[in-house]
Design an enzyme around this catalytic site. Structure first.
Site, PDB file in Angstrom:
ATOM      1  N   ARG A  57     -45.195  88.272 126.364  1.00 37.48           N
ATOM      2  CA  ARG A  57     -45.712  89.513 125.447  1.00 37.48           C
ATOM      3  C   ARG A  57     -47.261  89.852 125.323  1.00 37.48           C
ATOM      4  O   ARG A  57     -47.802  90.676 125.516  1.00 37.48           O
ATOM      5  CB  ARG A  57     -44.881  89.516 124.210  1.00 37.48           C
ATOM      6  CG  ARG A  57     -43.721  90.039 123.852  1.00 37.48           C
ATOM      7  CD  ARG A  57     -43.037  89.013 122.943  1.00 37.48           C
ATOM      8  NE  ARG A  57     -42.836  88.009 123.580  1.00 37.48           N
ATOM      9  CZ  ARG A  57     -41.826  87.377 124.078  1.00 37.48           C
ATOM     10  NH1 ARG A  57     -40.704  88.504 124.226  1.00 37.48           N
ATOM     11  NH2 ARG A  57     -41.652  86.200 124.813  1.00 37.48           N
ATOM     12  N   THR A  58     -47.687  88.530 124.756  1.00 36.34           N
ATOM     13  CA  THR A  58     -49.203  88.606 124.499  1.00 36.34           C
ATOM     14  C   THR A  58     -49.976  89.155 125.626  1.00 36.34           C
ATOM     15  O   THR A  58     -50.922  89.947 125.734  1.00 36.34           O
ATOM     16  CB  THR A  58     -49.678  87.275 123.792  1.00 36.34           C
ATOM     17  OG1 THR A  58     -48.966  86.746 122.837  1.00 36.34           O
ATOM     18  CG2 THR A  58     -50.815  87.244 123.363  1.00 36.34           C
ATOM     19  N   LYS A  86     -60.472  72.217 138.874  1.00 37.91           N
ATOM     20  CA  LYS A  86     -61.499  71.477 139.821  1.00 37.91           C
ATOM     21  C   LYS A  86     -62.478  70.750 139.047  1.00 37.91           C
ATOM     22  O   LYS A  86     -63.692  70.208 139.624  1.00 37.91           O
ATOM     23  CB  LYS A  86     -62.232  72.513 140.658  1.00 37.91           C
ATOM     24  CG  LYS A  86     -61.221  73.181 141.794  1.00 37.91           C
ATOM     25  CD  LYS A  86     -62.174  74.206 142.647  1.00 37.91           C
ATOM     26  CE  LYS A  86     -61.620  74.911 143.791  1.00 37.91           C
ATOM     27  NZ  LYS A  86     -62.177  75.951 144.401  1.00 37.91           N
ATOM     28  N   ARG A 107     -55.953  82.509 126.075  1.00 32.66           N
ATOM     29  CA  ARG A 107     -54.860  81.624 125.528  1.00 32.66           C
ATOM     30  C   ARG A 107     -55.087  80.058 126.139  1.00 32.66           C
ATOM     31  O   ARG A 107     -55.288  80.018 127.359  1.00 32.66           O
ATOM     32  CB  ARG A 107     -53.258  81.977 125.955  1.00 32.66           C
ATOM     33  CG  ARG A 107     -52.527  81.126 125.373  1.00 32.66           C
ATOM     34  CD  ARG A 107     -50.824  81.430 125.488  1.00 32.66           C
ATOM     35  NE  ARG A 107     -50.709  82.408 124.281  1.00 32.66           N
ATOM     36  CZ  ARG A 107     -49.323  82.879 124.008  1.00 32.66           C
ATOM     37  NH1 ARG A 107     -48.585  82.714 124.936  1.00 32.66           N
ATOM     38  NH2 ARG A 107     -49.383  83.727 123.023  1.00 32.66           N
ATOM     39  N   HIS A 135     -53.319  82.403 116.340  1.00 31.86           N
ATOM     40  CA  HIS A 135     -52.790  83.508 117.267  1.00 31.86           C
ATOM     41  C   HIS A 135     -52.925  84.759 116.325  1.00 31.86           C
ATOM     42  O   HIS A 135     -52.148  85.537 115.711  1.00 31.86           O
ATOM     43  CB  HIS A 135     -51.429  83.499 117.359  1.00 31.86           C
ATOM     44  CG  HIS A 135     -50.906  84.145 118.573  1.00 31.86           C
ATOM     45  ND1 HIS A 135     -51.641  85.322 119.057  1.00 31.86           N
ATOM     46  CD2 HIS A 135     -49.807  84.255 119.224  1.00 31.86           C
ATOM     47  CE1 HIS A 135     -50.971  85.928 120.101  1.00 31.86           C
ATOM     48  NE2 HIS A 135     -49.802  85.094 120.053  1.00 31.86           N
TER      49      HIS A 135
HETATM   50  C1  NCD Z   1     -45.831  82.822 120.412  1.00 34.68           C
HETATM   51  C2  NCD Z   1     -46.777  81.930 120.674  1.00 34.68           C
HETATM   52  O1  NCD Z   1     -47.333  81.862 121.770  1.00 34.68           O
HETATM   53  O2  NCD Z   1     -47.299  81.235 119.941  1.00 34.68           O
HETATM   54  N1  NCD Z   1     -45.218  83.821 121.104  1.00 34.68           N
HETATM   55  C3  NCD Z   1     -46.219  84.935 121.099  1.00 34.68           C
HETATM   56  O3  NCD Z   1     -47.376  84.888 121.363  1.00 34.68           O
HETATM   57  N2  NCD Z   1     -45.390  86.071 120.746  1.00 34.68           N
HETATM   58  C4  NCD Z   1     -44.658  82.109 119.527  1.00 34.68           C
HETATM   59  C5  NCD Z   1     -44.001  80.962 120.539  1.00 34.68           C
HETATM   60  O4  NCD Z   1     -44.227  80.732 121.484  1.00 34.68           O
HETATM   61  O5  NCD Z   1     -42.806  80.447 119.996  1.00 34.68           O
END
Ligand code: NCD
Length: 336
Positions: A57-58, A86, A107, A135
């Site tokens: 999703r993100t 590396k 991320r 997040h």
């Molecule tokens: C979450 C995350 O990655 O923190 N997912 C997301 O970005 N919607 C929640 C999760 O992974 O459980």
């Protein structure tokens, strides 16, 4: 805050007026997100999407949001396909990548890593999740969803009653959401977790200092009884020392239609940042809720595009120009 050129690293950088500004811009993005109109306001701009942890999703919604504004996306996924494998430092990666991008989403499994990267970057950086820490864009889309769902019920975020359920220790989405709720009035938060996976003490303190009424519980049925929102989360198995340890908690709190009918107030909204763990031994949100109209999880995911478009438009200072660079679409759109 000044959005133009800003990094988005933590929810704590926002004031309430900033949130309202983001949501106003997000509301305006709806025809573009639904592909009723197209805008080319970010034509020529490049998003560097760097995801060193799994993401659907993100990653995709940040990319889609940028494309919907007319920009292009370059993506790196996983350490293996990056020169970090590396031995390259975050500093060098940031110096290099920011030469190829106008904005970067990142991320990474370590808390604080995105801030470290941002300090070396020549362009704005958005935190797409730094380990168990934060997040922020997820909290913004969660609150945007809460606001919309409550508005349909004649309510506002002020006065909200919400239960957060599951792995509150490692769940970065709930850390950011708790910090965000501190900006609102008369909020009641019930934290339902096994004691070992409780919300970090500093987050609870921050909420209490801000006037949020916090109740701590390890009883799902009690926790979901008198709330507007039941926000379920997955056991973050990737943060545990071993799968066996994660297994101790998996499936501890399961919400299904029968429990919902018996224990929740009518019209309680069900949320989850997703992915929900649908394996039989977990199943924190049962598939038998899929036809419950109060299950907001997919509306929540859809809202991610609007909120992320708003962040890009504000950071790159085009929020007021979006409509001036727009036209109706000219392809067949069926009955949508
Ligand atoms: C979450 C995350 O990655 O923190 N997912 C997301 O970005 N919607 C929640 C999760 O992974 O459980």
């Amino acid at each position: 805050m000044e959005f133009t050129g800003a990094h988005i690293l933590s929810i704590t950088q926002f004031e309430r007026a900033d949130i309202e500004r983001i949501f106003r811009v997000a509301d305006n993005m709806e025809p573009y997100a639904q592909r009723k109109r197209v805008t080319r306001v970010l034509e020529g701009a490049i998003l560097g999407n760097m995801f060193f942890e799994p993401s659907t999703r993100t990653r995709v919604s940040f990319g889609a949001a940028f494309n919907l504004l007319g920009g292009e996306v370059r993506e790196t996924t996983g350490f293996k396909s990056s020169a970090i494998s590396k031995g390259e430092s975050l500093y060098d990666t940031a110096r290099v990548l920011s030469g190829y991008s106008d904005v970067i989403c990142m991320r990474h499994p370590e808390a604080g890593s995105v801030a470290e990267f941002a300090a070396a970057s020549r362009v704005p950086v958005i935190n797409g999740g730094d380990g168990p820490n934060e997040h922020p864009s997820q909290a913004l889309l969660d609150l945007y969803t809460i606001r919309k769902e409550l508005a349909d019920r004649g309510r506002t975020v002020d006065g909200l009653r919400i239960a957060m359920i599951g792995d509150l220790k490692y769940g970065r989405t709930v850390h950011s959401l708790c910090k965000l709720l501190c900006l609102f009035d008369r909020v009641q938060v019930t934290l339902v977790a096994p004691q070992e996976l409780a919300m970090p003490g500093y987050v609870v303190e921050q909420m209490r200092e801000a006037g949020v009424e916090v109740t701590i519980s390890d009883d799902l049925l009690h926790g979901i009884g008198h709330v507007d929102i039941a926000y379920s989360t997955r056991i973050q198995e990737e943060r545990f020392a071993s799968k066996d340890e994660a297994n101790l908690y998996r499936g501890r709190f399961r919400l299904n239609q029968a429990i919902y009918t018996q224990y929740c107030e009518p019209n309680t909204v069900i949320m989850h940042p997703l992915p929900r763990d649908s394996r039989a031994d977990a199943n924190e949100l049962d598939n038998d809720l899929n036809h419950n109209p109060n299950l907001a999880i997919f509306r929540q995911a859809d809202n991610g595009v609007l909120v992320r478009m708003a962040l890009f438009a504000l950071i790159l200072d085009v929020a007021d120009q979006v409509d001036a660079h727009a036209r109706d679409v000219n392809w067949y759109r069926g009955g949508r």
